[in-house]
Scaffold this active site. Structure first.
Site, PDB file in Angstrom:
ATOM      1  N   ASN A 187      -0.886   1.717   6.004  1.00 36.25           N
ATOM      2  CA  ASN A 187      -0.111   0.704   5.283  1.00 36.25           C
ATOM      3  C   ASN A 187       0.455  -0.242   6.337  1.00 36.25           C
ATOM      4  OD1 ASN A 187       1.742  -0.725   3.688  1.00 36.25           O
ATOM      5  ND2 ASN A 187       3.286   0.872   3.824  1.00 36.25           N
ATOM      6  N   GLY A 188       0.068  -1.514   6.260  1.00 36.69           N
ATOM      7  CA  GLY A 188       0.570  -2.479   7.247  1.00 36.69           C
ATOM      8  C   GLY A 188      -0.537  -3.426   7.661  1.00 36.69           C
ATOM      9  N   GLU A 237      15.798 -16.701 -12.527  1.00 33.02           N
ATOM     10  CA  GLU A 237      15.360 -15.305 -12.640  1.00 33.02           C
ATOM     11  C   GLU A 237      14.620 -15.079 -13.960  1.00 33.02           C
ATOM     12  OE1 GLU A 237      14.938 -12.896 -10.791  1.00 33.02           O
ATOM     13  OE2 GLU A 237      14.954 -11.111 -12.046  1.00 33.02           O
ATOM     14  N   TRP A 291      -2.963  -2.591  -1.603  1.00 33.59           N
ATOM     15  CA  TRP A 291      -2.715  -3.994  -1.957  1.00 33.59           C
ATOM     16  C   TRP A 291      -3.393  -4.775  -0.830  1.00 33.59           C
ATOM     17  CZ3 TRP A 291      -0.342  -8.340   0.130  1.00 33.59           C
ATOM     18  CH2 TRP A 291      -0.061  -9.376  -0.774  1.00 33.59           C
ATOM     19  N   CYS A 318       0.840  -1.190   0.000  1.00 35.65           N
ATOM     20  CA  CYS A 318       0.000   0.000   0.000  1.00 35.65           C
ATOM     21  C   CYS A 318       0.877   1.242   0.000  1.00 35.65           C
ATOM     22  CB  CYS A 318      -0.949   0.096   1.201  1.00 35.65           C
ATOM     23  SG  CYS A 318      -1.991  -1.337   1.411  1.00 35.65           S
ATOM     24  N   LYS A 355      10.780 -13.735 -14.236  1.00 37.88           N
ATOM     25  CA  LYS A 355      10.394 -12.542 -15.015  1.00 37.88           C
ATOM     26  C   LYS A 355       9.233 -12.868 -15.945  1.00 37.88           C
ATOM     27  CE  LYS A 355      11.740 -10.058 -13.271  1.00 37.88           C
ATOM     28  NZ  LYS A 355      12.637 -10.037 -12.163  1.00 37.88           N
ATOM     29  N   LYS A 394       5.294  -3.848  -5.427  1.00 38.33           N
ATOM     30  CA  LYS A 394       6.743  -3.699  -5.480  1.00 38.33           C
ATOM     31  C   LYS A 394       7.423  -4.086  -4.173  1.00 38.33           C
ATOM     32  CE  LYS A 394      10.531  -2.412  -7.553  1.00 38.33           C
ATOM     33  NZ  LYS A 394      11.063  -3.414  -8.504  1.00 38.33           N
ATOM     34  N   HIS A 443      16.166 -35.491 -14.753  1.00 36.16           N
ATOM     35  CA  HIS A 443      15.591 -36.122 -13.560  1.00 36.16           C
ATOM     36  C   HIS A 443      14.110 -35.773 -13.408  1.00 36.16           C
ATOM     37  CE1 HIS A 443      19.541 -37.495 -12.357  1.00 36.16           C
ATOM     38  NE2 HIS A 443      19.985 -36.283 -12.664  1.00 36.16           N
ATOM     39  N   ARG A 468       3.329   0.213  -5.213  1.00 38.64           N
ATOM     40  CA  ARG A 468       3.222  -0.440  -3.914  1.00 38.64           C
ATOM     41  C   ARG A 468       1.918  -1.239  -3.751  1.00 38.64           C
ATOM     42  NH1 ARG A 468       6.754   1.367  -0.221  1.00 38.64           N
ATOM     43  NH2 ARG A 468       5.375   0.645   1.425  1.00 38.64           N
TER      44      ARG A 468
HETATM   45  O1  M6R Z   1      12.610  -5.351  -2.358  1.00 40.62           O
HETATM   46  P1  M6R Z   1      13.101  -6.760  -2.331  1.00 40.62           P
HETATM   47  O2  M6R Z   1      14.317  -6.961  -3.196  1.00 40.62           O
HETATM   48  O3  M6R Z   1      13.335  -7.279  -0.957  1.00 40.62           O
HETATM   49  O4  M6R Z   1      11.929  -7.599  -2.981  1.00 40.62           O
HETATM   50  C1  M6R Z   1      11.979  -8.991  -3.033  1.00 40.62           C
HETATM   51  C2  M6R Z   1      10.934  -9.542  -3.972  1.00 40.62           C
HETATM   52  O5  M6R Z   1       9.652  -9.206  -3.544  1.00 40.62           O
HETATM   53  C3  M6R Z   1      11.123  -9.031  -5.397  1.00 40.62           C
HETATM   54  O6  M6R Z   1      12.400  -9.308  -5.878  1.00 40.62           O
HETATM   55  C4  M6R Z   1      10.084  -9.674  -6.347  1.00 40.62           C
HETATM   56  O7  M6R Z   1      10.341 -11.036  -6.478  1.00 40.62           O
HETATM   57  C5  M6R Z   1      10.068  -8.973  -7.706  1.00 40.62           C
HETATM   58  N1  M6R Z   1       8.730  -8.753  -8.139  1.00 40.62           N
HETATM   59  C6  M6R Z   1      10.735  -9.759  -8.764  1.00 40.62           C
HETATM   60  O8  M6R Z   1      10.709  -9.137 -10.002  1.00 40.62           O
END
Ligand code: M6R
Length: 615
Positions: A101-102, A488, A75, A2, A492, A610, A511, A27
């Site tokens: 927020n929280g 990764e 969120w 949020c 993505k 985010k 495997h 956020r």
């Molecule tokens: O802010 P942080 O690096 O701690 O965030 C960790 C994950 O939430 C973040 O990397 C998430 O997996 C991204 N959406 C990946 O693109």
């Protein structure tokens, strides 16, 4: 998660808040709302959907005038995303209004007590419980708003960044923080409130970041008063000058923040090692490591804690630290580590990796590690973030603001910092000769230029994306340093295109995952020269025999993979441990183009946010 924004001063609050919410939408973006005080009453409007939906609704619904207001982009945690659960929330009397927020963890028991005292609730949120608790305390004890907020917060378990105002006292906003971020912008006779400084960057460069368990009263025309919530002690405000500028938080001609951030990687990596990598002198300067060198040299092992993409950067670091500095490394999901009763001693070094520096699980993991005596080193991007502050020492990545929810430049700059650390420790431990060390420094210095070169494959990657955009599944394979890159790449693709994707160590394929391979299945194989090249080529042959469609990420000039693969995307040559910085680039571009072609919201993928400030 949020985002919260607020304003009190002499300007119209609405444009500041709505623009601020748009900047904080990374956020959370499942609903949004605003409450404004127009001189007579509170005008409140909220809706399920994005800030743009709110803007459209609100401008037809309420008057937007007023110099005091608060806004929220959500969120969802407690209660589905809908109009009623959106913030701001009123207290029962309608006098008080709050954004939050929280998570209030003990909201259920507090709610029951309030219901017994006659309170009613419209929403399913923990936030509506909090505002009624504040009202209850205020009414029963006939207190001013600030005092009531303080007493109520002392009854609360959980995390919060809140802003509250009272329509009967429209000259102040009360804010408080525990666990979620809260920045206060200080202007001339005006205050701005936000989850980060981006909403007020064009108005003031002066900001105070509230610490945990602090609250502040922001009164029109009066100096800010900050207190500790528990003890009531007054705190001297610590004002910082913001380094952020407007350009950094705008798209700058790109269609999406993600694409801008992919293209920023050459300069972001350069910024990460600027002043730290001095190849002429064969020196790496990292104050956080230097000041604690004894601890690093005496450490039995390094434990990396992180989540998501940052966890993948930690996995790359495992390969690099073990290979170069011969220090054993374990890489842990912070969310598992914190609840596992892990064995940690004073001889462990815990490296917390986090772009935002606010990820709740990572923060909790380092608190646990500290309580057991470990030394905690933070690798964060956001300066002054909670993890950066909670760490014993650290190194910032200096990637600049990353706004796209899918991490790109955060990943490559994290790897850059971790490589610098590993190299510095390798030199200090004598696990690398001086000529090897110098060679690595010189090579690392060439990486921004090589990333630039890797970006030139963009147009070709787009044609590949067009061929595979309708795939239902996708496999990513890599070995050694590039196994985490495969993970990764898969992350993505799934997070922005919603295509199911898995990353595997290439040899592990036989495997199990090999059973998935047929003519429909695209398999992206990272097959750069050096390392396990021949072995990966054998893996590619195994895929070919099963008619899988192969996209090879290869070193420039490669011949063998070209003969086997359906498509190859070239990256420049570099030393093995630095290849993740280059092989990542085409994978980011591939995901980006597929998501755009599928018409997905690249910067704000569904269900995500985010910074994940809830566990
Ligand atoms: O802010 P942080 O690096 O701690 O965030 C960790 C994950 O939430 C973040 O990397 C998430 O997996 C991204 N959406 C990946 O693109």
């Amino acid at each position: 998660m949020c985002g919260i924004v607020g304003y009190i001063g002499h300007r119209e609050a609405y444009p500041i808040i709505i623009k601020g919410l748009q900047r904080l939408e990374y956020r959370g973006y499942d609903s949004a709302g605003i409450a404004l005080y127009d001189g007579e009453s509170i005008k409140l409007s909220k809706t399920k959907g994005k800030v743009a939906d709110l803007k459209e609704k609100l401008e037809n619904e309420i008057s937007t005038s007023g110099t005091l207001g608060i806004g929220h982009t959500r969120w969802a945690t407690h209660g589905v995303p809908n109009d009623v659960n959106s913030h701001p929330h009123y207290s029962n009397s309608g006098d008080l209004v709050i954004i939050h927020n929280g998570i209030i963890e003990n909201y259920d028991s507090l709610k029951k007590e309030l219901i017994n005292r006659g309170y009613t609730f419209k929403s399913d949120t923990d936030t509506e419980v909090l505002i009624n608790l504040i009202e209850d305390v205020k009414k029963n004890e006939n207190l001013k708003l600030g005092k009531a907020v303080q007493i109520a917060l002392n009854q609360v378990v959980g995390a919060y960044a809140i802003a509250v105002f009272d329509k009967n006292k429209p000259n102040e906003i009360v804010v408080a923080k525990l666990g979620s971020p809260l920045a206060i912008g200080i202007g001339e006779d005006e205050y701005f409130i936000a989850s980060d400084a981006s909403p007020f960057i064009e108005f003031t460069k002066n900001a105070i970041y509230l610490e945990d368990e602090q609250m502040a009263i922001l009164r029109r025309g009066k100096d800010i008063k900050i207190r500790k919530i528990k003890t009531d002690a007054l705190v001297d405000p610590y004002m910082q000058e913001l380094q952020l500028n407007l350009e950094q938080i705008e798209k700058g001609g790109y269609d999406h923040f993600m694409l801008k951030e992919i293209y920023e990687q050459p300069s972001a990596i350069l910024d990460t090692f600027r002043g730290r990598l001095l190849s002429n002198e064969a020196v790496i300067k990292l104050a956080g490591v230097e000041d604690n060198m004894k601890k690093f040299l005496a450490a039995d092992r390094i434990i990396v804690v992180a989540c998501g993409t940052s966890w993948h950067a930690g996995l790359v670091a495992e390969y690099i630290f073990e290979d170069l500095a011969r220090i054993p490394v374990e890489v842990e999901y912070a969310s598992e580590f914190r609840y596992r009763n892990p064995v940690i001693t004073e001889k462990d070094i815990v490296i917390a990796i986090s772009q935002s520096g606010e990820t709740a699980d990572t923060l909790a993991a380092i608190k646990l590690a500290k309580s057991k005596g470990a030394f905690v080193f933070g690798v964060c991007n956001v300066v002054g973030s909670s993890i950066a502050r909670e760490s014993d020492a650290g190194a910032y990545t200096h990637a600049g603001p990353e706004i796209g929810v899918a991490s790109t430049k955060a990943f490559t700059t994290q790897i850059t910092v971790l490589t610098l650390m590993a190299l510095r420790l390798a030199r200090a431990k004598g696990t690398m000769s001086s000529s090897e060390f110098r060679h690595h420094l010189i090579e690392l210095e060439t990486i921004p230029g090589k990333v630039e070169e890797a970006l030139q494959s963009d147009a070709y990657v787009k044609t590949v994306a067009d061929i595979y955009k309708d795939s239902k599944n996708c496999l990513y394979l890599g070995r050694g340093f590039n196994f985490p890159v495969a993970l990764e790449g898969a992350l993505k693709l799934k997070e922005i295109s919603y295509i199911h994707a898995e990353g595997y160590p290439a040899a592990e394929m036989k495997h199990g995952p090999i059973a998935l391979i047929d003519e429909q299945m695209p398999i992206i194989v990272i097959a750069t020269k050096k390392g396990h090249y021949e072995k990966v080529v054998s893996n590619i042959q195994e895929i070919k025999s099963r008619k899988g469609r192969i996209i090879g990420i290869v070193t420039k000039g490669d011949v063998s993979v070209k003969e086997l693969a359906d498509h190859v995307i070239e990256v420049p040559e570099t030393i093995e441990c630095l290849t993740p910085l280059l092989t990542t680039i085409p994978l980011q571009l591939l995901s980006y183009h597929i998501a755009v072609m599928l018409n997905k919201n690249v910067d704000q993928p569904r269900n995500l946010a985010k910074s994940v400030t809830v566990e």
